[in-house]
Write a protein that holds these residues in place. Structure first.
Motif, short mmCIF file in Angstrom:
data_model
loop_
_atom_site.label_atom_id
_atom_site.label_comp_id
_atom_site.label_asym_id
_atom_site.label_seq_id
_atom_site.Cartn_x
_atom_site.Cartn_y
_atom_site.Cartn_z
N LEU A 1 34.03 48.83 26.08
CA LEU A 1 33.50 48.80 24.71
C LEU A 1 34.16 47.70 23.88
O LEU A 1 33.50 47.01 23.10
CB LEU A 1 33.69 50.17 24.04
CG LEU A 1 32.85 51.30 24.63
CD1 LEU A 1 33.22 52.63 23.97
CD2 LEU A 1 31.37 51.02 24.48
N LEU A 2 35.46 47.52 24.07
CA LEU A 2 36.16 46.43 23.36
C LEU A 2 35.64 45.07 23.81
O LEU A 2 35.59 44.13 23.01
CB LEU A 2 37.66 46.54 23.56
CG LEU A 2 38.34 47.71 22.86
CD1 LEU A 2 39.79 47.85 23.32
CD2 LEU A 2 38.27 47.57 21.35
N ALA A 3 35.23 44.96 25.06
CA ALA A 3 34.67 43.70 25.55
C ALA A 3 33.36 43.39 24.83
O ALA A 3 33.06 42.22 24.55
CB ALA A 3 34.45 43.76 27.06
N ILE A 4 32.59 44.41 24.49
CA ILE A 4 31.36 44.21 23.72
C ILE A 4 31.70 43.73 22.31
O ILE A 4 31.05 42.83 21.78
CB ILE A 4 30.52 45.50 23.69
CG1 ILE A 4 30.02 45.84 25.10
CG2 ILE A 4 29.34 45.36 22.72
CD1 ILE A 4 29.40 47.22 25.21
N VAL A 5 32.73 44.32 21.71
CA VAL A 5 33.17 43.87 20.38
C VAL A 5 33.58 42.40 20.46
O VAL A 5 33.22 41.59 19.59
CB VAL A 5 34.34 44.74 19.85
CG1 VAL A 5 34.89 44.18 18.55
CG2 VAL A 5 33.88 46.19 19.66
#
Length: 85
Positions: free
Chosen positions: A68-72
């Motif tokens: 999810l942080l990679a999407i951010v």
């Protein structure tokens, strides 16, 4: 018809809700901080990369957080700050 909620399903729903809320909050917060010039984009990207790296090597929940942080990070990387004169 029973109105009881299965505790395991309720727990899964709350876990998912926390992940979604945290993801959305991170996405909004980093975007606003960079857009308003409070946090340089390069610093925000560095912080996100550190958080991703730290979470990738831990539990399945942490690995999901890293995804999810990679999407951010992807969303932030696409952002182009307005040129200031």
């Amino acid at each position: 018809m029973s109105l009881r909620i299965d505790p395991d399903k309720a727990n899964e729903a709350y876990t998912a809700a926390h992940a979604i809320a945290g993801f959305q909050l991170a996405d909004i917060a980093f975007g606003v901080l960079v857009r308003n010039g409070i946090l340089p984009k390069s610093d925000a990207e560095r912080l996100l990369k550190q958080a991703i790296a730290a979470n990738r090597t831990r539990s399945p929940g942490n690995r999901a957080a890293a995804e999810l942080l990679a999407i951010v990070l992807q969303n932030l990387s696409k952002f182009q700050p307005a040129f200031r004169q």
